[in-house]
Motif scaffolding. Structure first.
Motif, PDB file in Angstrom:
ATOM      1  N   PRO A   1       0.809  -1.227   0.000  1.00 45.41           N
ATOM      2  CA  PRO A   1       0.000   0.000   0.000  1.00 45.41           C
ATOM      3  C   PRO A   1       0.843   1.278   0.000  1.00 45.41           C
ATOM      4  O   PRO A   1       0.469   2.267  -0.639  1.00 45.41           O
ATOM      5  CB  PRO A   1      -0.825  -0.102   1.284  1.00 45.41           C
ATOM      6  CG  PRO A   1      -0.833  -1.537   1.636  1.00 45.41           C
ATOM      7  CD  PRO A   1       0.485  -2.082   1.154  1.00 45.41           C
ATOM      8  N   LEU A   2       1.973   1.265   0.684  1.00 39.89           N
ATOM      9  CA  LEU A   2       2.825   2.451   0.717  1.00 39.89           C
ATOM     10  C   LEU A   2       3.494   2.668  -0.643  1.00 39.89           C
ATOM     11  O   LEU A   2       3.542   3.800  -1.151  1.00 39.89           O
ATOM     12  CB  LEU A   2       3.875   2.337   1.823  1.00 39.89           C
ATOM     13  CG  LEU A   2       4.724   3.580   2.069  1.00 39.89           C
ATOM     14  CD1 LEU A   2       3.855   4.801   2.411  1.00 39.89           C
ATOM     15  CD2 LEU A   2       5.727   3.318   3.182  1.00 39.89           C
TER      16      LEU A   2
ATOM     17  N   TRP B   1       0.844   3.956  -2.999  1.00 38.10           N
ATOM     18  CA  TRP B   1       0.591   5.382  -2.758  1.00 38.10           C
ATOM     19  C   TRP B   1       1.682   6.223  -3.405  1.00 38.10           C
ATOM     20  O   TRP B   1       1.410   7.227  -4.073  1.00 38.10           O
ATOM     21  CB  TRP B   1       0.527   5.679  -1.247  1.00 38.10           C
ATOM     22  CG  TRP B   1       0.635   7.143  -0.985  1.00 38.10           C
ATOM     23  CD1 TRP B   1      -0.369   8.069  -1.064  1.00 38.10           C
ATOM     24  CD2 TRP B   1       1.825   7.866  -0.681  1.00 38.10           C
ATOM     25  NE1 TRP B   1       0.136   9.322  -0.821  1.00 38.10           N
ATOM     26  CE2 TRP B   1       1.479   9.223  -0.586  1.00 38.10           C
ATOM     27  CE3 TRP B   1       3.158   7.497  -0.491  1.00 38.10           C
ATOM     28  CZ2 TRP B   1       2.412  10.217  -0.298  1.00 38.10           C
ATOM     29  CZ3 TRP B   1       4.089   8.479  -0.210  1.00 38.10           C
ATOM     30  CH2 TRP B   1       3.703   9.816  -0.110  1.00 38.10           C
TER      31      TRP B   1
ATOM     32  N   THR C   1       1.431   5.899  -7.415  1.00 40.42           N
ATOM     33  CA  THR C   1       0.169   6.249  -8.096  1.00 40.42           C
ATOM     34  C   THR C   1      -0.674   7.278  -7.359  1.00 40.42           C
ATOM     35  O   THR C   1      -1.660   7.762  -7.901  1.00 40.42           O
ATOM     36  CB  THR C   1      -0.710   5.001  -8.299  1.00 40.42           C
ATOM     37  OG1 THR C   1      -1.241   4.580  -7.029  1.00 40.42           O
ATOM     38  CG2 THR C   1       0.056   3.867  -8.959  1.00 40.42           C
ATOM     39  N   GLY C   2      -0.336   7.543  -6.104  1.00 42.84           N
ATOM     40  CA  GLY C   2      -1.159   8.456  -5.307  1.00 42.84           C
ATOM     41  C   GLY C   2      -2.337   7.778  -4.642  1.00 42.84           C
ATOM     42  O   GLY C   2      -3.113   8.423  -3.957  1.00 42.84           O
ATOM     43  N   ASN C   3      -2.467   6.443  -4.823  1.00 43.99           N
ATOM     44  CA  ASN C   3      -3.604   5.714  -4.267  1.00 43.99           C
ATOM     45  C   ASN C   3      -3.096   4.407  -3.657  1.00 43.99           C
ATOM     46  O   ASN C   3      -2.609   3.529  -4.377  1.00 43.99           O
ATOM     47  CB  ASN C   3      -4.635   5.426  -5.358  1.00 43.99           C
ATOM     48  CG  ASN C   3      -5.870   4.738  -4.837  1.00 43.99           C
ATOM     49  OD1 ASN C   3      -5.883   4.147  -3.762  1.00 43.99           O
ATOM     50  ND2 ASN C   3      -6.927   4.799  -5.630  1.00 43.99           N
ATOM     51  N   ARG C   4      -3.250   4.277  -2.340  1.00 42.58           N
ATOM     52  CA  ARG C   4      -2.739   3.083  -1.647  1.00 42.58           C
ATOM     53  C   ARG C   4      -3.415   1.794  -2.084  1.00 42.58           C
ATOM     54  O   ARG C   4      -2.892   0.711  -1.848  1.00 42.58           O
ATOM     55  CB  ARG C   4      -2.857   3.248  -0.145  1.00 42.58           C
ATOM     56  CG  ARG C   4      -4.291   3.282   0.349  1.00 42.58           C
ATOM     57  CD  ARG C   4      -4.401   3.194   1.821  1.00 42.58           C
ATOM     58  NE  ARG C   4      -4.515   4.495   2.474  1.00 42.58           N
ATOM     59  CZ  ARG C   4      -4.669   4.645   3.763  1.00 42.58           C
ATOM     60  NH1 ARG C   4      -4.712   3.597   4.552  1.00 42.58           N
ATOM     61  NH2 ARG C   4      -4.775   5.824   4.287  1.00 42.58           N
TER      62      ARG C   4
ATOM     63  N   ASN D   1      -3.898   0.792  -5.139  1.00 43.16           N
ATOM     64  CA  ASN D   1      -3.378   0.320  -6.431  1.00 43.16           C
ATOM     65  C   ASN D   1      -2.263  -0.718  -6.263  1.00 43.16           C
ATOM     66  O   ASN D   1      -1.243  -0.666  -6.945  1.00 43.16           O
ATOM     67  CB  ASN D   1      -2.880   1.504  -7.270  1.00 43.16           C
ATOM     68  CG  ASN D   1      -4.003   2.345  -7.812  1.00 43.16           C
ATOM     69  OD1 ASN D   1      -5.134   1.887  -7.927  1.00 43.16           O
ATOM     70  ND2 ASN D   1      -3.695   3.584  -8.136  1.00 43.16           N
ATOM     71  N   THR D   2      -2.482  -1.670  -5.386  1.00 40.92           N
ATOM     72  CA  THR D   2      -1.449  -2.676  -5.120  1.00 40.92           C
ATOM     73  C   THR D   2      -1.264  -3.659  -6.281  1.00 40.92           C
ATOM     74  O   THR D   2      -0.214  -4.294  -6.383  1.00 40.92           O
ATOM     75  CB  THR D   2      -1.745  -3.446  -3.820  1.00 40.92           C
ATOM     76  OG1 THR D   2      -3.051  -4.012  -3.906  1.00 40.92           O
ATOM     77  CG2 THR D   2      -1.656  -2.513  -2.616  1.00 40.92           C
TER      78      THR D   2
ATOM     79  N   LEU E   1       0.516   5.642   6.438  1.00 42.87           N
ATOM     80  CA  LEU E   1      -0.491   5.893   5.403  1.00 42.87           C
ATOM     81  C   LEU E   1      -1.407   7.048   5.806  1.00 42.87           C
ATOM     82  O   LEU E   1      -1.782   7.861   4.964  1.00 42.87           O
ATOM     83  CB  LEU E   1      -1.288   4.622   5.119  1.00 42.87           C
ATOM     84  CG  LEU E   1      -0.493   3.508   4.422  1.00 42.87           C
ATOM     85  CD1 LEU E   1      -1.298   2.219   4.408  1.00 42.87           C
ATOM     86  CD2 LEU E   1      -0.075   3.907   3.011  1.00 42.87           C
TER      87      LEU E   1
ATOM     88  N   ASP F   1      -1.826  10.462   3.705  1.00 38.06           N
ATOM     89  CA  ASP F   1      -3.139  10.576   3.068  1.00 38.06           C
ATOM     90  C   ASP F   1      -3.359  12.014   2.601  1.00 38.06           C
ATOM     91  O   ASP F   1      -3.237  12.955   3.370  1.00 38.06           O
ATOM     92  CB  ASP F   1      -4.241  10.156   4.046  1.00 38.06           C
ATOM     93  CG  ASP F   1      -5.572   9.954   3.350  1.00 38.06           C
ATOM     94  OD1 ASP F   1      -5.567   9.566   2.171  1.00 38.06           O
ATOM     95  OD2 ASP F   1      -6.607  10.195   3.997  1.00 38.06           O
TER      96      ASP F   1
ATOM     97  N   GLU G   1       1.176  13.856  -1.928  1.00 36.47           N
ATOM     98  CA  GLU G   1       1.772  13.072  -2.991  1.00 36.47           C
ATOM     99  C   GLU G   1       3.223  13.471  -3.165  1.00 36.47           C
ATOM    100  O   GLU G   1       3.604  14.601  -2.872  1.00 36.47           O
ATOM    101  CB  GLU G   1       1.008  13.209  -4.304  1.00 36.47           C
ATOM    102  CG  GLU G   1       0.975  14.605  -4.874  1.00 36.47           C
ATOM    103  CD  GLU G   1       0.174  14.680  -6.156  1.00 36.47           C
ATOM    104  OE1 GLU G   1       0.419  13.868  -7.076  1.00 36.47           O
ATOM    105  OE2 GLU G   1      -0.685  15.550  -6.237  1.00 36.47           O
TER     106      GLU G   1
END
Length: 163
Positions: free
Chosen positions: A26-27, A30, A33-36, A38-39, A149, A153, A156
């Motif tokens: 998740p890190l 993030w 992509t800026g979104n945790r 998007n794993t 996270l 949040d 970016e």
């Protein structure tokens, strides 16, 4: 030709060996992509890897580790080989790592039995901060990942072009 951290690249940027906080999908998602959430992207561009001749140690007072040369060449650090798909992804990782780490070219053994040259962020900060204990990625995930996270949040990391 583009330049990252003083090195020139044609095509895909140099792979990176990750060994610390960015082992947490998740890190890393993030960061890239800026979104945790998007794993899946992270899984598609990483593979387990091992680096010999180095140790991953804790730093006094910090949640993240130091990668330092080991006293024994058979010592190793397990991590991930990241193959950034864009120069922007690579620059975001470089910017995240900061000035207390020096990008060093190393040779890593990848889970598919290949050997790859990659960049690794070797600790070059105050050596009085380097602890004797190893740093454990699973402990970071259990005890500190959610806090990290939460802190990031809404933030970016930008590449060198401001993207």
């Amino acid at each position: 030709m583009a330049t990252v951290n003083g090195s020139s690249y044609n095509g895909s940027p140099q792979p990176l060996f990750l060994y610390g906080t960015l082992l947490a999908p998740p890190l890393l998602a993030w960061l890239l992509t800026g979104n945790r959430a998007n794993t899946n992207l992270v899984a598609s561009i990483t593979k387990p890897a091992r680096l010999y001749g180095y140790s991953r140690t804790s730093l006094h007072g910090y949640d993240y580790p130091a990668l330092v040369p080991a006293s024994n060449a058979t010592d190793f650090v397990d991590g991930l080989l990241l193959r950034p798909q864009t120069l922007s992804q690579r620059q975001k990782v470089d910017n995240f790592e900061g000035e207390t780490y020096k990008l060093t070219t190393v040779t890593v053994n990848v889970s598919d039995e290949s050997v790859v040259e990659a960049g690794a962020y070797v600790y070059c900060g105050d050596h009085d901060r380097v602890a004797d204990e190893p740093w454990d990625p699973s402990t970071f995930v259990k005890e500190r990942l959610e806090d990290w996270l939460d802190i990031f949040d809404g933030m970016e990391v930008l590449d060198d072009e401001g993207n």
